[in-house]
Enzyme design. Structure first.
Site, short mmCIF file in Angstrom:
data_model
loop_
_atom_site.label_atom_id
_atom_site.label_comp_id
_atom_site.label_asym_id
_atom_site.label_seq_id
_atom_site.Cartn_x
_atom_site.Cartn_y
_atom_site.Cartn_z
N GLU A 140 1.65 -12.05 5.42
CA GLU A 140 0.55 -11.42 6.15
C GLU A 140 0.94 -11.53 7.62
O GLU A 140 0.76 -12.56 8.26
CB GLU A 140 -0.76 -12.14 5.87
CG GLU A 140 -1.24 -12.03 4.43
CD GLU A 140 -1.77 -10.64 4.08
OE1 GLU A 140 -1.78 -9.77 4.96
OE2 GLU A 140 -2.16 -10.44 2.92
N GLU A 173 -2.75 -0.14 7.80
CA GLU A 173 -1.83 -1.15 7.30
C GLU A 173 -0.63 -0.53 6.59
O GLU A 173 0.50 -1.01 6.74
CB GLU A 173 -2.56 -2.10 6.35
CG GLU A 173 -1.68 -3.23 5.83
CD GLU A 173 -2.40 -4.14 4.87
OE1 GLU A 173 -1.77 -5.11 4.39
OE2 GLU A 173 -3.58 -3.89 4.56
N HIS A 201 0.81 -1.22 0.00
CA HIS A 201 0.00 0.00 0.00
C HIS A 201 0.84 1.27 0.00
O HIS A 201 2.05 1.22 -0.20
CB HIS A 201 -0.99 -0.03 1.16
CG HIS A 201 -1.62 -1.37 1.31
ND1 HIS A 201 -2.41 -1.92 0.33
CD2 HIS A 201 -1.53 -2.29 2.29
CE1 HIS A 201 -2.80 -3.13 0.72
NE2 HIS A 201 -2.28 -3.38 1.89
N HIS A 237 2.62 -7.27 4.39
CA HIS A 237 1.22 -6.90 4.57
C HIS A 237 0.75 -7.27 5.97
O HIS A 237 1.45 -7.98 6.71
CB HIS A 237 0.34 -7.60 3.54
CG HIS A 237 0.57 -7.12 2.14
ND1 HIS A 237 -0.13 -6.08 1.58
CD2 HIS A 237 1.45 -7.54 1.19
CE1 HIS A 237 0.31 -5.86 0.36
NE2 HIS A 237 1.27 -6.74 0.09
#
Length: 312
Positions: free
Chosen positions: A275, A142, A105, A197
């Site tokens: 993750e 995030e 992101h 992430h």
């Protein structure tokens, strides 16, 4: 209605049929997962190395004030991606190794819906350029987590002699798109690449998992096996060093395989997605927002990557 996302910067298959307007609205209300974009004017990937290229500080916990970028950071790029900024060769156990770190992101994605919703190559099909990213109930985004964690990881890999390439320069821009993130790793001829992430899963689920590429004919055949080994090495080290369990709401023993992620499908170098935890689970979110924990957990990832790179 809830959009299920996987924290990978790409919409989960369950959300593919929704309109972009619906996705954008729900991204704000439900803090859905993962965003990015880039145009021709986006910053070049940042390269750091064992010479100690200064980095911008992370945001710390959810209430921290965003840092001011280090003025010496600009321009300290390393064209060949394998030597120190002064032209010398790195020393240490990971000397002559290049690792690409992709902080998921970007902080400006939320304000650039037209850019992040455009379709880009993702392998056999096209997908949205990126997504906004998940957010904890306490407001910890995030993109803030991935930026800080990635810098910690870069520092620790550099200390072992590796050259590190980051796919973005800061946490205030937009993008790059998922295909461009893969291209950065390819252009660097990375020995290993990892996309960082934090998932936006159900609040009742907790834990971490690694995502490795599945076989996609014409795309991933050459990287499936080495990527799976990279995932296993990082998984083992992260479980031991982070204190987090394997995810209990998806994947199997902390390892997932997917064929729908452009960041993996378009990679020509061994690559995995981490993750690191579930942003929407209170126990996980508390750890993810803790600065000391992030440094320790990043060290565990660095150990796993080093284990992979030093295999015969």
């Amino acid at each position: 209605m809830t959009i299920t996302r996987t924290g990978t910067g790409e919409l989960h298959p369950m959300a593919r049929g929704m309109s972009l307007v619906t996705v954008a609205v729900l991204a704000l209300l439900a803090s859905t997962a993962c965003t990015a974009v880039a145009g021709d004017d986006r910053p070049e990937p940042r390269v750091t190395d064992a010479a100690g290229d200064p980095r911008a500080g992370g945001e710390g916990d959810a209430s921290a004030t965003p840092p001011t970028a280090d003025p010496d950071e600009a321009g300290r790029k390393n064209g060949d991606g394998r030597k120190n900024a002064d032209g010398g060769t790195s020393s240490g156990p990971l000397a002559d190794m290049t690792v690409v770190i992709d902080p998921g992101h970007n902080g400006g994605n939320e304000d650039a819906p037209d850019e992040i919703n455009k379709l880009v190559p993702a392998g056999p099909s096209k997908k949205e350029c990126d997504t906004v990213g998940a957010e904890s109930s306490g407001g910890y985004a995030e993109h803030e987590f991935t930026w800080d964690f990635s810098q910690n990881l870069a520092d620790q890999l550099q200390a072992e002699g590796a050259t590190v390439v980051l796919t973005r320069d800061d946490n205030t821009g937009v993008g790059p798109c998922i295909n461009e993130r893969a291209e950065i790793g390819n252009d660097a001829e990375a020995d290993a690449a990892i996309s960082i992430h934090a998932d936006g899963g159900p609040a009742t689920g907790r834990g971490f998992h690694l995502i490795a590429p599945g076989r996609v004919e014409g795309f991933t055949e050459d990287i499936v096996e080495p990527s799976r080994q990279l995932a296993k090495d990082v998984r083992a080290a992260y479980r031991a060093g982070s204190g987090l369990p394997y995810a209990d709401y998806l994947a199997e023993d902390g390892l997932d395989e997917r064929t729908d992620l452009g960041g993996l499908n378009l990679s020509t170098v061994p690559k995995v997605f981490l993750e690191a935890g579930n942003m929407r689970n209170p126990a996980d979110a508390k750890k993810l927002a803790d600065e000391e924990w992030r440094e320790k957990a990043a060290g565990a990832v660095a150990e796993g990557i080093a284990r992979y790179l030093q295999r015969d």
